[in-house]
Design an enzyme around this catalytic site. Structure first.
Site, short mmCIF file in Angstrom:
data_model
loop_
_atom_site.label_atom_id
_atom_site.label_comp_id
_atom_site.label_asym_id
_atom_site.label_seq_id
_atom_site.Cartn_x
_atom_site.Cartn_y
_atom_site.Cartn_z
N HIS A 1 52.68 15.71 27.26
CA HIS A 1 53.24 15.61 28.62
C HIS A 1 54.37 14.58 28.62
CE1 HIS A 1 53.61 14.71 32.86
NE2 HIS A 1 53.06 15.88 33.08
N GLY B 1 51.04 19.04 39.31
CA GLY B 1 50.56 17.67 39.42
C GLY B 1 50.09 17.40 40.84
N GLY B 2 50.96 16.80 41.64
CA GLY B 2 50.62 16.34 42.99
C GLY B 2 49.89 17.37 43.84
N GLU C 1 55.12 12.30 30.56
CA GLU C 1 54.70 10.92 30.87
C GLU C 1 54.13 10.23 29.63
OE1 GLU C 1 52.29 11.81 34.30
OE2 GLU C 1 54.10 12.36 35.39
N ASN D 1 47.09 19.22 36.80
CA ASN D 1 47.07 17.99 36.01
C ASN D 1 46.88 16.84 36.99
OD1 ASN D 1 47.59 15.77 34.43
ND2 ASN D 1 49.78 16.21 34.16
N TRP D 2 45.68 16.27 36.97
CA TRP D 2 45.36 15.23 37.96
C TRP D 2 45.89 13.86 37.58
CZ3 TRP D 2 39.56 16.40 39.51
CH2 TRP D 2 39.54 17.55 40.31
N LYS D 3 46.39 13.71 36.38
CA LYS D 3 46.91 12.42 35.93
C LYS D 3 45.87 11.32 36.19
CE LYS D 3 51.42 14.37 36.68
NZ LYS D 3 52.81 14.22 37.02
N SER E 1 57.01 19.67 40.49
CA SER E 1 57.04 19.83 41.95
C SER E 1 56.70 21.25 42.41
CB SER E 1 58.38 19.38 42.51
OG SER E 1 58.58 18.00 42.24
P1 PGA Z 1 54.22 17.40 39.81
O1 PGA Z 1 53.74 17.12 38.30
O2 PGA Z 1 53.72 18.78 40.17
O3 PGA Z 1 53.61 16.32 40.63
O4 PGA Z 1 55.73 17.36 39.79
C1 PGA Z 1 53.77 18.12 37.32
C2 PGA Z 1 53.30 17.58 35.99
O5 PGA Z 1 53.62 16.43 35.66
O6 PGA Z 1 52.60 18.27 35.23
#
Ligand code: PGA
Length: 258
Positions: free
Chosen positions: A101, A240-241, A103, A15-17, A219
């Protein structure tokens, strides 16, 4: 590679956000695809920003990577400034979409009802939904994790039938573990996944529950993916990251070789 004894084919999703321009997207895939060319028995999904979707689709043509939207609106068209419909995602070449999600829930006021509508629209358009659920730190500390997961799960699936439900991927993402470097322990994540699977079984039957893939998110890194994937309840990851860099995302996809 030895045939794995896993009950379900793993899915590793990035997920590149709100990261990566079109040029950065092309650069990523040029570096990433050779690193996963020999990967088998693992489905790979990447969700870039809307503006980079067409480039991502073009770059991953003839590759095993499936491109996903990060969100969608439930209406097919209309006066909804800034929104994108399921049909638009399909036309761009997306085959999957993230829904609910944390967020979106936290920063954009997305409710369970909106998640349910988006889910229905995605299914009707033939997109594979990745439905995200997960508790906040306060909810976990208040012993409300199961209550929250139950509410979010039932809120999302609404009146769907078992047949409607079967293409859906679930992602358990404890909000306190997202982008914080604080991963849930494999045991703790597996416990939540087990609980979600019992919810699926109660609602849609044991066969559907046994086939449902539940991804862990929060994470996930090359250094912790193996421990997570060692849990039978964990069928993959939503990253994500660590999905922003080709080498680290490839290391996660290739978790069996680490
Ligand atoms: P993260 O994000 O791996 O940076 O914690 C995960 C996500 O929000 O899907």
């Amino acid at each position: 590679m030895a045939t794995s004894s896993r009950p379900r084919v793993p899915v590793i999703a990035g997920n590149w956000k709100m990261h990566k321009t079109r040029a950065e997207t092309r650069e990523f895939f040029a570096a990433f695809l050779p690193l996963v060319a020999r990967t088998s028995e693992c489905e790979i999904v990447v969700a870039p920003a809307f503006t980079a979707l067409a480039d991502a689709v073009a770059a991953t043509k003839d590759s095993p990577v499936m491109i996903a939207g990060q969100d969608l609106h439930w209406e097919p068209q209309g006066a909804f400034t800034g929104e994108v419909s399921a049909g638009m995602l399909v036309e761009t070449g997306c085959r999957a979409v993230l829904i609910g999600h944390s967020e979106r829930r936290e920063h954009f006021g997305e409710t369970d009802e909106m998640v349910a509508r988006k889910l229905r629209a995605a299914l009707e358009a033939g997109l594979r939904p990745i439905v995200c659920v997960g508790e906040t730190l306060g909810e976990r500390e208040g012993n409300r994790t199961e209550e929250i997961l139950e509410r979010q799960f039932h809120g999302a699936v609404g009146a769907l039938t078992a047949r409607d439900f079967s293409p859906i991927l679930l992602a358990y993402e404890p909000v306190w573990a997202i982008g914080t470097g604080r991963t849930a322990t494999p045991e703790l994540a597996a416990e939540a996944h087990g609980f979600l699977r019992t919810l699926v079984a109660t609602r849609f039957g044991r066969e559907v529950a046994a086939a449902t893939r539940i991804l862990y998110g929060g994470s996930v890194k090359p250094g912790n993916i193996r421990g997570l994937m060692a849990q039978e309840q964990i069928d993959g990851a939503l990253v994500g990251g660590a999905s922003l860099e080709a080498a680290s995302f490839a290391a996660i996809v290739n978790f069996r070789e680490g």
